[in-house]
Design a protein around this motif. Sequence first.
Motif, PDB file in Angstrom:
ATOM      1  N   LEU A   1       0.877  -1.179   0.000  1.00  9.07           N
ATOM      2  CA  LEU A   1       0.000   0.000   0.000  1.00  9.07           C
ATOM      3  C   LEU A   1       0.906   1.218   0.000  1.00  9.07           C
ATOM      4  O   LEU A   1       1.731   1.401   0.904  1.00  9.07           O
ATOM      5  CB  LEU A   1      -0.878  -0.006   1.247  1.00  9.07           C
ATOM      6  CG  LEU A   1      -1.668  -1.290   1.511  1.00  9.07           C
ATOM      7  CD1 LEU A   1      -2.481  -1.153   2.798  1.00  9.07           C
ATOM      8  CD2 LEU A   1      -2.571  -1.629   0.345  1.00  9.07           C
ATOM      9  N   MET A   2       0.750   2.060  -1.036  1.00  6.40           N
ATOM     10  CA  MET A   2       1.656   3.197  -1.206  1.00  6.40           C
ATOM     11  C   MET A   2       0.877   4.485  -1.414  1.00  6.40           C
ATOM     12  O   MET A   2       0.038   4.564  -2.321  1.00  6.40           O
ATOM     13  CB  MET A   2       2.555   2.946  -2.413  1.00  6.40           C
ATOM     14  CG  MET A   2       3.341   1.657  -2.313  1.00  6.40           C
ATOM     15  SD  MET A   2       4.386   1.330  -3.747  1.00  6.40           S
ATOM     16  CE  MET A   2       3.187   1.220  -5.064  1.00  6.40           C
ATOM     17  N   PRO A   3       1.135   5.493  -0.589  1.00  8.54           N
ATOM     18  CA  PRO A   3       0.498   6.789  -0.810  1.00  8.54           C
ATOM     19  C   PRO A   3       1.087   7.443  -2.052  1.00  8.54           C
ATOM     20  O   PRO A   3       2.160   7.020  -2.526  1.00  8.54           O
ATOM     21  CB  PRO A   3       0.856   7.583   0.443  1.00  8.54           C
ATOM     22  CG  PRO A   3       2.094   6.949   0.959  1.00  8.54           C
ATOM     23  CD  PRO A   3       2.034   5.502   0.561  1.00  8.54           C
ATOM     24  N   PRO A   4       0.406   8.446  -2.592  1.00 11.07           N
ATOM     25  CA  PRO A   4       0.954   9.148  -3.761  1.00 11.07           C
ATOM     26  C   PRO A   4       2.331   9.716  -3.409  1.00 11.07           C
ATOM     27  O   PRO A   4       2.589  10.105  -2.271  1.00 11.07           O
ATOM     28  CB  PRO A   4      -0.032  10.271  -4.020  1.00 11.07           C
ATOM     29  CG  PRO A   4      -1.262   9.890  -3.303  1.00 11.07           C
ATOM     30  CD  PRO A   4      -0.853   9.011  -2.164  1.00 11.07           C
ATOM     31  N   PHE A   5       3.191   9.725  -4.380  1.00 10.77           N
ATOM     32  CA  PHE A   5       4.529  10.272  -4.168  1.00 10.77           C
ATOM     33  C   PHE A   5       4.941  11.082  -5.377  1.00 10.77           C
ATOM     34  O   PHE A   5       4.423  10.911  -6.461  1.00 10.77           O
ATOM     35  CB  PHE A   5       5.543   9.177  -3.869  1.00 10.77           C
ATOM     36  CG  PHE A   5       5.612   8.115  -4.939  1.00 10.77           C
ATOM     37  CD1 PHE A   5       6.485   8.223  -5.995  1.00 10.77           C
ATOM     38  CD2 PHE A   5       4.777   6.999  -4.880  1.00 10.77           C
ATOM     39  CE1 PHE A   5       6.538   7.253  -6.977  1.00 10.77           C
ATOM     40  CE2 PHE A   5       4.833   6.012  -5.869  1.00 10.77           C
ATOM     41  CZ  PHE A   5       5.699   6.145  -6.919  1.00 10.77           C
TER      42      PHE A   5
END
Length: 82
Positions: A75-79
Motif C-alpha cells: 500500500l503506497m500513498p501518492p509520491f
Amino acid sequence: MSNFEAMNYQLKAFGILKESIPQGNLESNQTSLNDLVAELKKAHSELDKNDFVVAVNRNVEHNNIELKEGDEICLMPPFAGG
C-alpha cells in the motif's frame, strides 16, 4: 460460506500508511485484489482517509486481479520526485 482456505499474503505499507497498518503476514479468505482492499479498509478505517495505490509483487495494479498464495501486497500513498 466459502470453500476457499485462507491464503497468506505479505503486506507492506509505506509513507503515512506505515504508521497505522500492521505489516507482515496477512491471512485472508479474499482471492481478488478489490475484495482484499475492501477487507483492509473495513479493518483499518484510516485507509479511507488517505489516497493510495496498491502494488502486487512490485507491479502497480489499477485493475482487479486474482491473488495467489504468498503475493506481496504493498500500500503506497501518492509520491512525487524529481
